[in-house]
Design a protein around this motif. Structure first.
Motif, PDB file in Angstrom:
ATOM      1  N   ASP A  73       3.468   2.764   6.555  1.00 48.36           N
ATOM      2  CA  ASP A  73       2.535   1.719   6.116  1.00 48.36           C
ATOM      3  C   ASP A  73       2.576   1.521   4.604  1.00 48.36           C
ATOM      4  O   ASP A  73       1.590   1.098   3.981  1.00 48.36           O
ATOM      5  CB  ASP A  73       1.111   2.013   6.576  1.00 48.36           C
ATOM      6  CG  ASP A  73       0.921   1.729   8.068  1.00 48.36           C
ATOM      7  OD1 ASP A  73       1.824   1.112   8.674  1.00 48.36           O
ATOM      8  OD2 ASP A  73      -0.125   2.110   8.630  1.00 48.36           O
ATOM      9  N   ASP A  74       3.723   1.844   4.024  1.00 47.22           N
ATOM     10  CA  ASP A  74       3.997   1.550   2.615  1.00 47.22           C
ATOM     11  C   ASP A  74       5.252   0.682   2.592  1.00 47.22           C
ATOM     12  O   ASP A  74       6.320   1.131   3.028  1.00 47.22           O
ATOM     13  CB  ASP A  74       4.224   2.843   1.833  1.00 47.22           C
ATOM     14  CG  ASP A  74       4.617   2.583   0.395  1.00 47.22           C
ATOM     15  OD1 ASP A  74       5.839   2.450   0.121  1.00 47.22           O
ATOM     16  OD2 ASP A  74       3.708   2.491  -0.451  1.00 47.22           O
ATOM     17  N   PRO A  75       5.172  -0.565   2.128  1.00 45.41           N
ATOM     18  CA  PRO A  75       6.309  -1.492   2.229  1.00 45.41           C
ATOM     19  C   PRO A  75       7.604  -0.945   1.641  1.00 45.41           C
ATOM     20  O   PRO A  75       8.677  -1.090   2.240  1.00 45.41           O
ATOM     21  CB  PRO A  75       5.821  -2.734   1.474  1.00 45.41           C
ATOM     22  CG  PRO A  75       4.329  -2.675   1.577  1.00 45.41           C
ATOM     23  CD  PRO A  75       3.983  -1.219   1.538  1.00 45.41           C
ATOM     24  N   THR A  76       7.524  -0.301   0.487  1.00 45.44           N
ATOM     25  CA  THR A  76       8.733   0.216  -0.150  1.00 45.44           C
ATOM     26  C   THR A  76       9.330   1.361   0.658  1.00 45.44           C
ATOM     27  O   THR A  76      10.540   1.403   0.920  1.00 45.44           O
ATOM     28  CB  THR A  76       8.424   0.690  -1.580  1.00 45.44           C
ATOM     29  OG1 THR A  76       7.902  -0.414  -2.346  1.00 45.44           O
ATOM     30  CG2 THR A  76       9.676   1.228  -2.249  1.00 45.44           C
ATOM     31  N   GLU A  77       8.485   2.291   1.074  1.00 43.24           N
ATOM     32  CA  GLU A  77       8.958   3.439   1.839  1.00 43.24           C
ATOM     33  C   GLU A  77       9.524   2.998   3.187  1.00 43.24           C
ATOM     34  O   GLU A  77      10.570   3.486   3.625  1.00 43.24           O
ATOM     35  CB  GLU A  77       7.812   4.430   2.053  1.00 43.24           C
ATOM     36  CG  GLU A  77       8.158   5.630   2.921  1.00 43.24           C
ATOM     37  CD  GLU A  77       9.190   6.543   2.290  1.00 43.24           C
ATOM     38  OE1 GLU A  77       9.854   7.292   3.050  1.00 43.24           O
ATOM     39  OE2 GLU A  77       9.345   6.509   1.051  1.00 43.24           O
ATOM     40  N   ASP A  78       8.849   2.064   3.854  1.00 38.07           N
ATOM     41  CA  ASP A  78       9.324   1.608   5.164  1.00 38.07           C
ATOM     42  C   ASP A  78      10.652   0.876   5.049  1.00 38.07           C
ATOM     43  O   ASP A  78      11.532   1.023   5.911  1.00 38.07           O
ATOM     44  CB  ASP A  78       8.278   0.698   5.811  1.00 38.07           C
ATOM     45  CG  ASP A  78       7.038   1.462   6.250  1.00 38.07           C
ATOM     46  OD1 ASP A  78       7.151   2.687   6.446  1.00 38.07           O
ATOM     47  OD2 ASP A  78       5.975   0.839   6.397  1.00 38.07           O
TER      48      ASP A  78
END
Length: 441
Positions: A73-78
């Motif tokens: 639920d973190d755009p960068t991590e996903d």
């Protein structure tokens, strides 16, 4: 979090990251669920779960590889996780053989379904349950909240499904250790409907205080409540409507689909996707429609996934990988709820069945135990609870020549499984009045 926006962002990552000869499919699953456990009529555990995951399939030159991952639920991590998964699958593909039964849907389609009727605050539901359970030994679990499903492919398919649902599965225990099991589930909480369901369970609980009887093995007139009929339908769904099982002669309903037997004209069964909790698309990327599995006792359509479509040259119709129904609906009959005991007369009222298995699968014969609220009825009145008994009978009897009536009222039964995540499968079933049910011990 905007789940649909999260899903579409991941689709954009794949479209940008795939090489020209590669194709992909992406399935998305998410939920935001309250889980509340009751014991002795009081809340013992309450929690909230938010989770999302994706399953990525990469296809190239007849080969395919799959990988599932939980989202942060973190755009960068996903985005980084998905790009890493794509590279990992790309490295794996050359090591795999060509799949002769690979049949992805290469058509572009788009669908959205939003079933967003607001659910009551869980605190208000808990207050109502606690008030109804005052002075009772209630054990159960309440699960509620939105469920999300998405699908996309590099061929232009894009599907989104969101539905709010609740499921309260509970038992009322008598001081003698016996119990009544009940369930109330749906997409819209109706306090009056819940009260009716609860009062019926409370009334049955009082009968459990009477001296129990044990019946001799034999054949008895019987009424199967929707929850008991659901156990029988779950057994028939175990390959019963599967194209692969039928083609390989392994279906428990083989004789029905071969035209050698039929069920009662009262029996009509559909895979009724429209308006159900299940999405109108499969995890393989095929749109789903309503299917007539059994019509007036005769075999109809069957569930076909992509591998069966490829192997047996059949059109895929959006079945899941196991070709199980996920929105099974049986047509109602004419027996009114308030007339069940009167029409039963003298015989068994069976609230639940338990531990079912096939005793003769080709004959659709199954065996199992009565459990939870099974009563002996004399002249239209409950006279005693019945100790646990084993039945052994065929669907061609119970739902065939021995089926006398089905109820007008039907019960929506949602899957209570929370293994990994809440499920979207359901059944909508009436009760069944049967002329003769065979008890073996």
């Amino acid at each position: 979090m905007d789940r649909q926006a999260q899903f579409e962002a991941l689709v954009a990552v794949l479209k940008a990251g795939c090489e020209s000869a590669e194709q992909f499919t992406l399935s998305y699953d998410a939920e935001a669920s309250d889980f509340i456990r009751f014991n002795h009529g009081q809340v013992r555990q309450a929690g909230h779960v938010q989770q999302a995951s994706v399953s990525l399939k990469l296809i190239h030159d007849g080969r395919h590889a799959d990988l599932s991952l939980t989202l942060a639920d973190d755009p960068t991590e996903d985005r980084l996780r998905l790009e890493q998964a794509l590279r990992q699958l790309r490295e794996t593909l050359p090591l795999l053989p060509v799949d002769p039964y690979l049949l992805p849907n290469t058509e572009a389609w788009s669908t959205e379904s939003w079933q967003t009727t607001p659910l009551p605050e869980s605190s208000s539901v808990v207050a109502q349950i606690s008030e109804m359970a005052r002075g009772l030994d209630l054990v159960g679990i309440y699960a509620a909240g939105p469920i999300y499903r998405g699908f996309a492919s590099s061929w232009g398919a894009l599907g989104w499904h969101q539905a709010n649902s609740f499921n309260f599965d509970w038992s009322l225990f008598h001081a003698n250790g016996q119990a009544v099991k009940a369930n109330y589930a749906g997409l819209h909480w109706d306090s009056a409907a819940f009260v009716r369901q609860f009062e019926q369970a409370r009334e049955q609980l009082q009968y459990l205080g009477l001296p129990a009887i044990t019946l001799a093995p034999g054949q008895y007139r019987a009424y199967l409540a929707p929850a008991a009929l659901d156990e029988i339908m779950s057994m028939l769904a175990w390959g019963g409507f599967s194209a692969q099982a039928i083609a390989s002669k392994q279906s428990p309903l083989q004789r029905l689909y071969d035209g050698e037997a039929r069920l009662s004209p009262l029996v009509s069964l559909d895979e009724h996707v429209s308006g159900s909790l299940s999405p109108a698309f499969s995890g393989e990327g095929y749109p789903r429609r309503d299917l007539g599995l059994i019509s007036a006792g005769q075999a109809g359509e069957r569930l076909v996934d992509s591998s069966s479509a490829a192997e047996y040259q059949l059109p895929a119709n959006g079945a899941n990988g196991g070709e199980w129904p996920s929105a099974l609906s049986m047509a109602a009959g004419e027996l009114a709820q308030e007339e069940i005991l009167q029409q039963l007369g003298t015989g068994l009222y069976i609230g639940n069945l338990w531990y079912l298995n096939f005793s003769d699968q080709p004959a659709a014969r199954m065996t199992g135990m009565t459990r939870f609220a099974t009563f002996w009825v004399e002249d239209g009145r409950i006279s005693a609870p019945v100790n646990t008994m084993r039945f052994d009978d065929s669907a061609y009897s119970m739902l065939g020549d021995q089926l006398e009536a089905l109820t007008r009222e039907r019960e929506l039964i949602l899957s209570t499984s929370t293994y990994e995540q809440r499920q979207t499968s359901s059944t909508r079933l009436p009760g069944a009045l049967i002329k003769r049910l065979t008890l073996t011990l």
